[in-house]
Enzyme design. Structure first.
Site, PDB file in Angstrom:
ATOM      1  N   LEU A  75       0.823  -1.212   0.000  1.00 33.43           N
ATOM      2  CA  LEU A  75       0.000   0.000   0.000  1.00 33.43           C
ATOM      3  C   LEU A  75       0.860   1.266   0.000  1.00 33.43           C
ATOM      4  O   LEU A  75       0.489   2.267  -0.620  1.00 33.43           O
ATOM      5  CB  LEU A  75      -0.964  -0.011   1.189  1.00 33.43           C
ATOM      6  N   TYR A  78       1.585   1.909  -3.528  1.00 40.44           N
ATOM      7  CA  TYR A  78       0.402   2.453  -4.196  1.00 40.44           C
ATOM      8  C   TYR A  78       0.218   3.934  -3.868  1.00 40.44           C
ATOM      9  O   TYR A  78      -0.155   4.739  -4.728  1.00 40.44           O
ATOM     10  CB  TYR A  78      -0.834   1.651  -3.777  1.00 40.44           C
ATOM     11  N   GLU A  79       0.492   4.308  -2.630  1.00 35.94           N
ATOM     12  CA  GLU A  79       0.262   5.680  -2.152  1.00 35.94           C
ATOM     13  C   GLU A  79       1.484   6.589  -2.343  1.00 35.94           C
ATOM     14  O   GLU A  79       1.485   7.719  -1.863  1.00 35.94           O
ATOM     15  CB  GLU A  79      -0.146   5.657  -0.671  1.00 35.94           C
ATOM     16  N   ASP A  80       2.506   6.110  -3.044  1.00 34.74           N
ATOM     17  CA  ASP A  80       3.728   6.891  -3.289  1.00 34.74           C
ATOM     18  C   ASP A  80       4.352   7.412  -2.005  1.00 34.74           C
ATOM     19  O   ASP A  80       4.648   8.600  -1.861  1.00 34.74           O
ATOM     20  CB  ASP A  80       3.459   8.052  -4.260  1.00 34.74           C
ATOM     21  N   TYR A  90       1.979  10.855  -0.131  1.00 35.92           N
ATOM     22  CA  TYR A  90       1.281  10.645   1.141  1.00 35.92           C
ATOM     23  C   TYR A  90       2.292  10.218   2.191  1.00 35.92           C
ATOM     24  O   TYR A  90       3.347   9.682   1.869  1.00 35.92           O
ATOM     25  CB  TYR A  90       0.221   9.535   1.012  1.00 35.92           C
TER      26      TYR A  90
END
Length: 132
Positions: A75, A78-80, A90
């Protein structure tokens, strides 16, 4: 540290992306909740800012994580979330989330880490109300 994750955007139920499916397969839905802050429309996805004393709320879903370490690693990608926080889109932080039954659970949440001054605020703090 927490064994819970609070999601308020494209990781919630009803969103069709591989990471939302990974989250739902590797966790247990633990209810809806909110935290004080503002929710911004960044692009096709939202970004939340936690503001402890803010009367506005960010609404989303709480998940109890099973394979926490591996799942959070995926995750984060995915959220950089990067090692250099300044470069991260994020940041994953633990925030107190109030469930609909009033219980407070400290959850990981992906908080937006870029400038918000030009972004529109999602008025009700609920991404599902504008996207589904």
């Amino acid at each position: 540290m927490s064994e819970y994750l609070f999601t308020y955007g494209t990781l919630m139920k009803g969103f069709d992306n591989p990471f939302a499916r990974i989250l739902q397969d590797a966790s247990e839905y633990a209810g809806d909740g909110h935290f004080p802050g503002l929710l911004y429309l960044v692009s096709w996805y939202p970004g939340a800012v936690y503001l402890e004393q803010n009367p506005s709320k960010v609404y989303g879903e709480i998940y109890k994580l099973s394979e926490q370490k591996e799942l959070l690693k995926q995750l984060d990608e995915y959220e950089d979330v990067f090692e250099d926080e300044k470069e991260s889109l994020y940041l994953r932080k633990v925030v107190p989330v109030t469930r609909t039954d009033g219980k407070i659970i400290h959850c990981w949440a992906y908080l937006y880490n870029q400038q918000v001054h030009d972004l529109p605020v999602i008025p009700e703090g609920d991404f599902k109300k504008i996207s589904l």
